[in-house]
Design an enzyme around this catalytic site. Structure first.
Site, PDB file in Angstrom:
ATOM      1  CG  HIS A 110     -42.776  20.869  -9.960  1.00 39.23           C
ATOM      2  ND1 HIS A 110     -42.903  19.571  -9.505  1.00 39.23           N
ATOM      3  CD2 HIS A 110     -43.487  21.638  -9.109  1.00 39.23           C
ATOM      4  CE1 HIS A 110     -43.672  19.558  -8.430  1.00 39.23           C
ATOM      5  NE2 HIS A 110     -44.041  20.802  -8.159  1.00 39.23           N
ATOM      6  CE  LYS A 114      -4.575   3.430   5.734  1.00 40.57           C
ATOM      7  NZ  LYS A 114      -5.211   2.103   5.797  1.00 40.57           N
ATOM      8  CG  ASN A 126     -18.750  24.519 -24.013  1.00 44.77           C
ATOM      9  OD1 ASN A 126     -19.813  24.951 -24.460  1.00 44.77           O
ATOM     10  ND2 ASN A 126     -17.889  23.839 -24.746  1.00 44.77           N
ATOM     11  CE  LYS A 139     -21.357  25.147 -27.226  1.00 51.09           C
ATOM     12  NZ  LYS A 139     -21.103  23.706 -27.243  1.00 51.09           N
ATOM     13  CB  SER A 159      -0.950  -0.009   1.212  1.00 52.11           C
ATOM     14  OG  SER A 159      -0.209  -0.134   2.414  1.00 52.11           O
ATOM     15  CD  GLU A 196     -20.820  20.742 -19.071  1.00 56.22           C
ATOM     16  OE1 GLU A 196     -21.628  20.271 -19.871  1.00 56.22           O
ATOM     17  OE2 GLU A 196     -19.732  21.209 -19.425  1.00 56.22           O
ATOM     18  CD  GLN A 242      -3.132  -2.295   2.585  1.00 59.14           C
ATOM     19  OE1 GLN A 242      -2.353  -2.591   3.497  1.00 59.14           O
ATOM     20  NE2 GLN A 242      -2.971  -2.753   1.350  1.00 59.14           N
ATOM     21  CB  SER A 297     -16.262  24.158 -28.930  1.00 59.62           C
ATOM     22  OG  SER A 297     -16.265  23.273 -30.035  1.00 59.62           O
ATOM     23  CG  ASN A 343      -3.385  -4.504  13.472  1.00 60.03           C
ATOM     24  OD1 ASN A 343      -2.858  -4.390  12.369  1.00 60.03           O
ATOM     25  ND2 ASN A 343      -3.729  -5.671  13.998  1.00 60.03           N
TER      26      ASN A 343
END
Ligand code: ARG
Length: 472
Positions: free
Chosen positions: A155, A324, A284, A282, A22, A289, A321, A276, A109
């Site tokens: 709505h 993590k 964006n 464009k 790990s 998003e 483990q 774009s 541990n």
């Protein structure tokens, strides 16, 4: 050769090694592991299990290892399974026989449980700070834009006008609850498991409450089995981050909508939008998003860990483990989203005319006319019916609701309710979107915000206190 190879006649097979190691992801825990080890050394000296001189040597070696990590100079050996073994192996290399005493009265541990709690406390503090920054930006934008208003939706249909600050503060309240939850989780996880050993404590004369104190934990474990098996703190933090992520995704969706040509309520700065590769026109809202999308992995990390924990027998199992990577991932990604959204909101400009025009939609005055009738003593259901008939007439004839009302012999006296911003100004119930309740809401929000600051201040002690000695 691993540090536990005494009873084995062959080295670990490649397939097992690749599955089990790990270090590749838990190496980031090194500052907390060193911190835990330094506290442990102090506990060993206090218990008379190592001498003060030996303790000084061990602390020196731990500091040297810390420096190697900090400088990117730490060299992983092929036998370093995880960050704990790597650090101990290096301490032994640097301090010789004295180094071999470091792991006295300790197991990986209780060590990993301690290290990961310290890390998670730090991660929670970071997420809280980043969330508070976003909250402060939202509140400030709202205040700067008084008395701008826009349609409120249910709505996703226009419902009633609301102040922009009221709308943005709705997000701020949700985020404040996230902060509150993270601080609750912090309080619960602020318990030291160090000294629980592998699972049942030790015959050696250690004092777990002493090391808990040295590390700045608010409390010490009372049950050694629970101390090494408990990953509630990880699950809770993952939940708190997942819900925070859900709130951020809703904000992201809203920014996507608001910045469409169709809504045209807002635009983000050029530094927070993308173009774009094909379509030159464009602009964006990728930032929004991605904020919307990241919630998927945050929820996934939570459910993944819960399923891992389900059905685990007491006490430590290697399954643990797997705690993590979900937390490291959620911590990283929620922090990215918080910073990006804070920047995006900071860059936003609102199309106040478009918002007001949409919010002055005559249909949104329907409830105000009905409520006027109610004030005159008409039962609400009758008022609703009467106004609803005129709404129906406007819809079916394609005429403006305002004109239909103006021509209605009974309701034409309410024509002035259609004036710009008039409907908004009439909301006066506590907690409502009207200007009259704004001051009280601002006050309540800043009380809640100040309460969070108080909680932060009374929070965890700084565990980075000098653990280098001298020994008392
Ligand atoms: N890397 C392990 C973990 O994260 C450390 C504990 C290993 N303990 C053990 N008994 N194998 O859980």
């Amino acid at each position: 050769m691993t540090l536990w190879s005494g009873r084995f006649s062959s080295a670990m097979g490649r397939g097992l090694w690749d599955l089990s190691e790990s270090f590749s992801f838990d190496h980031v825990l090194y500052p907390y592991d060193v911190l835990g080890s330094k506290a442990h050394v102090r506990g060993l000296v206090r218990a008379g299990l190592v001498s003060a001189d030996e303790g000084t040597t061990l602390l020196g070696a731990l500091d040297a290892v810390l420096a190697e990590f900090n400088e990117g100079a730490f060299v992983r050996s092929s036998s370093d399974e995880d960050v704990h073994m790597a650090i101990e192996r290096r301490v032994i290399e640097l301090a010789g026989d004295v180094g071999a005493k470091l792991h006295t009265a300790r197991s990986r541990n209780d060590q990993v449980a301690t290290t990961f709690r310290l890390f998670t406390l730090h991660a929670v503090a970071d997420v809280v700070a980043a969330t508070l920054e976003l909250i402060d930006v939202l509140v400030a934008i709202g205040e700067r834009h008084e008395p701008v208003y826009l349609p409120g939706y249910t709505h996703l249909q226009r419902a009633q006008p609301v102040r922009l600050s009221h709308h943005l503060n709705a997000h701020a309240w949700a985020l404040l609850r996230d902060v509150d939850r993270l601080l609750d989780a912090r309080d619960r996880m602020n318990v030291s498991p160090l000294g629980a050993g592998a699972l049942a404590g030790t015959s050696l004369p250690i004092d777990p409450s002493y090391v808990a104190d040295v590390l700045g934990f608010a409390a010490v474990f009372t049950n050694s089995l629970d101390a090494v098996s408990d990953r509630d703190f990880v699950a809770e933090t993952l939940f708190d981050i997942a819900l925070l992520g859900v709130h951020l995704s809703r904000m992201g969706e809203e920014l996507v909508l608001w910045t469409t040509t169709e809504f045209n309520f807002a635009s983000l700065g050029d530094d927070f939008t993308t173009g774009s590769s094909m379509l030159p026109q464009k602009k964006n809202s990728d930032v929004a998003e991605l904020a919307r999308a990241k919630s998927g992995r945050l929820v996934g990390n939570l459910t993944g860990l819960l399923v891992t924990l389900k059905g685990l027998p007491l006490s430590y199992n290697r399954d643990l483990q797997e705690d993590k990577e979900p937390l490291l991932d959620s911590y990283r990604h929620v922090t990215l989203v918080l910073a990006a959204l804070t920047g995006a909101y900071g860059s936003i400009t609102f199309n106040e005319e478009a918002m007001a025009a949409a919010a002055d939609d005559p249909f949104m005055v329907a409830i105000d006319i009905a409520e006027e009738l109610v004030s005159e003593g008409v039962p609400f259901r009758q008022a609703h019916e009467q106004v609803g008939k005129l709404v129906g007439e406007a819809v079916h004839t394609g005429r403006s609701f305002r004109d239909v009302v103006a021509e209605d012999s009974d309701l034409q006296r309410f024509a002035e309710l259609f004036g710009p911003g008039v409907a908004l100004g009439r909301r006066r119930s506590p907690g409502s979107s009207g200007p009259q309740s704004a001051a009280e809401q601002r006050r309540l929000l800043s009380v809640a915000r100040a309460r969070v600051d108080d909680r932060l201040a009374e929070g965890v002690e700084d565990s980075s206190e000098d653990l280098a000695g001298p020994f008392l």
